[in-house]
Scaffold this motif. Structure first.
Motif, PDB file in Angstrom:
ATOM      1  N   ALA A  49       0.375  30.292  -7.930  1.00 33.94           N
ATOM      2  CA  ALA A  49      -0.024  28.882  -7.878  1.00 33.94           C
ATOM      3  C   ALA A  49       1.084  28.060  -7.246  1.00 33.94           C
ATOM      4  CB  ALA A  49      -0.317  28.370  -9.285  1.00 33.94           C
ATOM      5  N   ALA A  50       0.712  26.836  -6.901  1.00 37.75           N
ATOM      6  CA  ALA A  50       1.699  25.919  -6.340  1.00 37.75           C
ATOM      7  C   ALA A  50       2.793  25.651  -7.362  1.00 37.75           C
ATOM      8  CB  ALA A  50       1.023  24.612  -5.948  1.00 37.75           C
ATOM      9  N   ASN A  51       3.993  25.507  -6.885  1.00 38.94           N
ATOM     10  CA  ASN A  51       5.101  25.160  -7.762  1.00 38.94           C
ATOM     11  C   ASN A  51       5.025  23.667  -8.037  1.00 38.94           C
ATOM     12  OD1 ASN A  51       7.444  25.091  -9.187  1.00 38.94           O
ATOM     13  ND2 ASN A  51       8.784  25.281  -7.411  1.00 38.94           N
ATOM     14  N   VAL A  52       4.990  23.284  -9.319  1.00 39.41           N
ATOM     15  CA  VAL A  52       4.906  21.878  -9.689  1.00 39.41           C
ATOM     16  C   VAL A  52       6.225  21.498 -10.349  1.00 39.41           C
ATOM     17  CG1 VAL A  52       3.634  20.129 -10.960  1.00 39.41           C
ATOM     18  CG2 VAL A  52       2.427  22.110 -10.043  1.00 39.41           C
ATOM     19  N   PRO A  53       7.174  21.043  -9.561  1.00 38.11           N
ATOM     20  CA  PRO A  53       8.483  20.712 -10.141  1.00 38.11           C
ATOM     21  C   PRO A  53       8.426  19.414 -10.937  1.00 38.11           C
ATOM     22  CG  PRO A  53       8.453  20.132  -7.828  1.00 38.11           C
ATOM     23  CD  PRO A  53       7.129  20.813  -8.125  1.00 38.11           C
ATOM     24  N   LEU A  54       9.273  19.318 -11.923  1.00 37.08           N
ATOM     25  CA  LEU A  54       9.412  18.084 -12.687  1.00 37.08           C
ATOM     26  C   LEU A  54      10.288  17.164 -11.840  1.00 37.08           C
ATOM     27  CD1 LEU A  54       8.720  16.709 -15.354  1.00 37.08           C
ATOM     28  CD2 LEU A  54      10.836  17.613 -16.278  1.00 37.08           C
ATOM     29  N   CYS A  55       9.626  16.302 -11.057  1.00 40.16           N
ATOM     30  CA  CYS A  55      10.367  15.462 -10.122  1.00 40.16           C
ATOM     31  C   CYS A  55       9.783  14.052 -10.115  1.00 40.16           C
ATOM     32  CB  CYS A  55      10.318  16.060  -8.720  1.00 40.16           C
ATOM     33  SG  CYS A  55       8.660  16.162  -8.049  1.00 40.16           S
ATOM     34  N   SER A  56      10.531  13.138  -9.551  1.00 34.04           N
ATOM     35  CA  SER A  56      10.062  11.759  -9.435  1.00 34.04           C
ATOM     36  C   SER A  56       8.719  11.743  -8.723  1.00 34.04           C
ATOM     37  CB  SER A  56      11.061  10.919  -8.641  1.00 34.04           C
ATOM     38  OG  SER A  56      12.281  10.840  -9.333  1.00 34.04           O
ATOM     39  N   THR A 114       3.922   8.806 -15.360  1.00 32.74           N
ATOM     40  CA  THR A 114       4.556   9.116 -14.088  1.00 32.74           C
ATOM     41  C   THR A 114       6.041   9.351 -14.319  1.00 32.74           C
ATOM     42  OG1 THR A 114       2.966   7.699 -12.949  1.00 32.74           O
ATOM     43  CG2 THR A 114       4.966   8.274 -11.741  1.00 32.74           C
ATOM     44  N   ILE A 115       6.552  10.442 -13.783  1.00 33.00           N
ATOM     45  CA  ILE A 115       7.990  10.699 -13.861  1.00 33.00           C
ATOM     46  C   ILE A 115       8.661   9.728 -12.894  1.00 33.00           C
ATOM     47  CG2 ILE A 115       9.845  12.383 -13.555  1.00 33.00           C
ATOM     48  CD1 ILE A 115       7.880  13.094 -15.829  1.00 33.00           C
ATOM     49  N   GLU A 116       9.451   8.830 -13.449  1.00 35.21           N
ATOM     50  CA  GLU A 116      10.153   7.835 -12.624  1.00 35.21           C
ATOM     51  C   GLU A 116      11.440   8.397 -12.040  1.00 35.21           C
ATOM     52  OE1 GLU A 116      10.627   3.781 -13.465  1.00 35.21           O
ATOM     53  OE2 GLU A 116       8.654   3.775 -12.559  1.00 35.21           O
ATOM     54  N   SER A 117      12.172   9.163 -12.870  1.00 37.63           N
ATOM     55  CA  SER A 117      13.428   9.736 -12.383  1.00 37.63           C
ATOM     56  C   SER A 117      13.797  10.958 -13.214  1.00 37.63           C
ATOM     57  CB  SER A 117      14.558   8.703 -12.439  1.00 37.63           C
ATOM     58  OG  SER A 117      14.795   8.301 -13.780  1.00 37.63           O
TER      59      SER A 117
END
Length: 192
Positions: free
Chosen positions: A20-27, A47-50
């Motif tokens: 599967a697609a890599n879903v990084p914990l990112c902004s 939403t991950i802001e930072s």
């Protein structure tokens, strides 16, 4: 998710497969949750802001049905209650916390140490995978409570934590949209 006593919870923890697609914990990463409420259904948007080495900042927004006759805020003819709050989760808590603070209120502290939000910690997921169960605590606070992150201040977020053991019930496929592409991700289905 609505929690009422006695507690009955089904938690799903997503684990991405290698294909599967890599879903990084990112902004910019956004999680939308549909909430079924007696007052009317609505969505919450997290939403991950930072993301930094020591913390993750989350923006939470929702427009829930509001039946307070003294506070009409029309949206398409329906009164709504708008919520916009921020939660900061320490990186150490993403790794090891066993308390899950899924409640977001405008009067809560932005940081509630020893808790996670929008997901369980790596330690809880590892315990479910390897031992088949994990001890956690879930918040049973209502949406009007001021959740404080200071244990010396009463009431605080920890006063509303309900401890329980959750057990792995199986592995199931969960359909998830990632950048408009559907993936059926294997997940740990757990309940308690």
């Amino acid at each position: 998710m609505t929690i009422r006593a006695p507690f009955a919870v089904a938690l799903v923890a997503v684990a991405l497969p290698a294909t599967a697609a890599n879903v990084p914990l990112c902004s910019g990463l956004t999680v939308v949750t549909a909430i079924n409420s007696a007052k009317g259904d609505y969505e919450s948007i997290k939403t991950i802001e930072s993301v930094s080495n020591d913390r993750i900042r989350i923006k939470y927004s929702a427009e829930a049905p509001n039946f307070d006759p003294l506070d009409p805020s029309p949206l398409s003819g329906r009164p709504v209650s708008k919520v916009l709050v921020y939660r900061t989760v320490r990186a150490v808590d993403w790794r090891s916390a066993t308390m899950y603070e899924q409640i977001f209120t405008a009067t809560s502290d932005e940081s509630i140490p020893e808790t996670t939000a929008i997901g369980l910690s790596s330690a809880v997921l590892k315990a479910l995978k390897t031992k088949g169960q994990a001890d956690i605590a879930l918040s049973n606070a209502n949406g009007e409570v001021a959740l404080k992150g200071n244990r010396e201040e009463r009431p605080n977020a920890y006063d509303y934590m309900a401890p329980m053991t959750i057990k792995r019930l199986g592995i199931v496929k969960l359909p998830v949209l990632v950048n408009d592409i559907r993936f059926d991700l294997p997940t740990i289905h757990a309940g308690g």
